[in-house]
Enzyme design. Structure first.
Site, mmCIF file in Angstrom:
data_model
loop_
_atom_site.group_PDB
_atom_site.id
_atom_site.type_symbol
_atom_site.label_atom_id
_atom_site.label_comp_id
_atom_site.label_asym_id
_atom_site.label_seq_id
_atom_site.Cartn_x
_atom_site.Cartn_y
_atom_site.Cartn_z
ATOM 1 C CE LYS A 21 40.614 48.233 21.797
ATOM 2 N NZ LYS A 21 39.725 47.406 20.939
ATOM 3 C CD GLU A 34 35.824 47.189 21.444
ATOM 4 O OE1 GLU A 34 35.808 45.980 21.745
ATOM 5 O OE2 GLU A 34 36.863 47.781 21.070
ATOM 6 C CB CYS A 64 38.082 45.571 23.970
ATOM 7 S SG CYS A 64 37.781 43.874 23.415
#
Ligand SMILES: NC(=O)CC(=O)C(=O)O
Length: 305
Positions: A142, A55, A184
Site C-alpha cells: 500500500k 483488505e 483502500c
C-alpha cells in the site's frame, strides 16, 4: 492531442466474471484462512475467473494488530512457517483455477541488525496476486497510508506502524489483460488510477476497508469516480461488518462499469458479489466519450509539482 481516428487495441481480451468475496475476518488467523478458502471456492463455483479478497483478510484491521499478524514474504517464495497466508492463497488460486487478488495481509520485512543485535523491522500492508496455477504474479505494498483525523468521528494512523510501498502494481493476467491492484486509501488518489488506465488496464481492483464515517459518503462515490475518470471497471472488496471488532468496516463490496454504473453491490454482511466484465463496454464508453484522445497533457505538467 490524438486525432479522432486514433485506433487503440482492446484492453480486455475476452469477457470475464470477477467476484469480490466479502467476509468478516476475526482474531483467529487459521480460521480466517479457512473461511477465505471456502469463500473463494464459492466464488469460483459461480464461474468467476478473477476473485478478490478484502483488505487484511487474515487478521482484524488495526494498528495494534499489524505486528502480531505480520508475515515475512521475502525471500520469495517464503517458507510455510514464514507465511502461512502466502501458501494458503497459492492453494486457493490453484485449487479453483482462478486469478486470485489476495486482499492484503500485514507484512514484516526484516533488515540488517543494529548495534544491539536487534533486527530492523518494517511493516507493510501488502497484497499478493496469484495465477490459476498458484504462481505469484505480483506483490503490492500500500502506497498511500491511511492517516486521517475527523474530529469526533475517526482517527487512524497507519503510518504509526506501517511504511508505505514505493511502486505501483500493474499485473498482467495472460488470459484477459492487465489489472491494477491498489489498496483502500489508494482509491482516493486519481493519479494512480489514471496511470494504470493509460498503461492499458481494463480494471482497477482495490481490496479496502472503509469505515462507518467515510464509507457512506465516499466508498461508492470514489469507485464510480475512478471508473468514469478512466472508463474502466472498478472493483472494491471490503471485509463484512463486525460490530464486535475494533474497526467497523463499511462492507458494500462492489463492481462498477466503465460508464460508472454500479453492476453489483453487497450489503454489510458476508456475501460474494459477481459481475461480468466485457471489453466491448470499455470500448463503447471510450468511443462515445473519447476522453483518452481529448486530454490536454500540454496543460497538465503542474500536477506533479
Ligand atoms: N482504510 C483505508 O485505508 C481508507 C479509508 O477507510 C478511507 O479512505 O476512508
Amino acid at each position: 492531442m490524438a486525432s479522432s481516428t486514433t485506433t487503440h487495441p482492446p484492453v480486455l481480451k475476452q469477457p470475464v466474471k470477477l467476484a469480490c468475496v466479502q467476509f468478516a475476518p476475526g482474531p483467529d488467523k487459521e480460521a480466517n484462512l479457512a473461511r477465505a478458502a471456502a469463500k473463494v471456492r464459492e466464488a469460483a463455483a459461480t464461474g468467476a475467473k478473477i476473485v478478490v479478497l478484502p483488505e487484511c483478510f487474515n487478521s482484524p484491521y488495526g494498528c495494534d494488530h499489524f505486528p502480531s499478524y505480520a508475515e515475512r514474504l521475502l525471500p520469495s517464495p517464503p517458507s510455510p512457517e514464514q507465511s502461512p497466508s502466502f501458501r494458503a492463497l497459492a492453494a486457493m488460486a490453484r485449487d479453483n483455477g482462478v486469478y486470485l487478488i489476495g486482499g492484503s495481509i500485514p507484512e514484516l520485512a526484516v533488515g540488517a541488525k543494529d548495534g544491539n543485535g536487534d533486527e530492523d523491522k518494517t511493516y507493510y500492508n501488502t497484497s499478493l496476486t496469484f495465477s490459476p496455477a498458484g504462481a505469484l504474479l505480483a506483490t503490492y505494498r500500500k502506497v498511500h497510508l491511511f492517516d486521517i483525523s475527523i474530529p469526533g468521528k475517526i482517527t487512524f494512523r497507519e503510518s504509526d506502524v506501517l511504511s508505505p510501498g514505493s511502486s505501483l502494481a500493474i499485473v498482467d493476467l495472460p488470459d484477459y489483460g492487465r489489472v491494477a491492484v491498489a489498496i483502500c486509501y489508494d482509491v482516493r488518489f486519481p493519479e494512480m488510477a489514471m496511470i494504470a488506465a493509460r498503461r492499458g488496464c481494463f480494471a482497477l481492483v482495490y481490496p479496502g476497508a472503509f469505515n462507518l464515517t467515510t464509507g457512506p459518503l465516499h466508498w461508492q462515490l470514489l469507485a464510480r469516480a475512478r471508473a468514469v475518470d478512466n472508463q474502466v471497471y472498478v472493483a472494491l472488496c471490503s471485509p463484512a461488518r463486525d460490530m464486535s471488532a475494533g474497526y467497523h468496516a463499511w462492507g458494500h463490496s462492489l463492481v462498477v462499469d466503465p460508464m460508472a454504473q454500479v453492476l453489483v453491490e453487497a450489503g454489510e454482511e458476508e456475501e460474494v458479489v459477481v459481475a461480468e466484465l466485457d471489453g466491448n463496454k470499455i470500448e463503447e464508453a471510450r468511443k462515445g466519450i473519447p476522453l483518452r484522445d481529448q486530454r490536454r497533457f500540454d496543460l497538465y505538467a503542474d500536477v506533479s509539482r
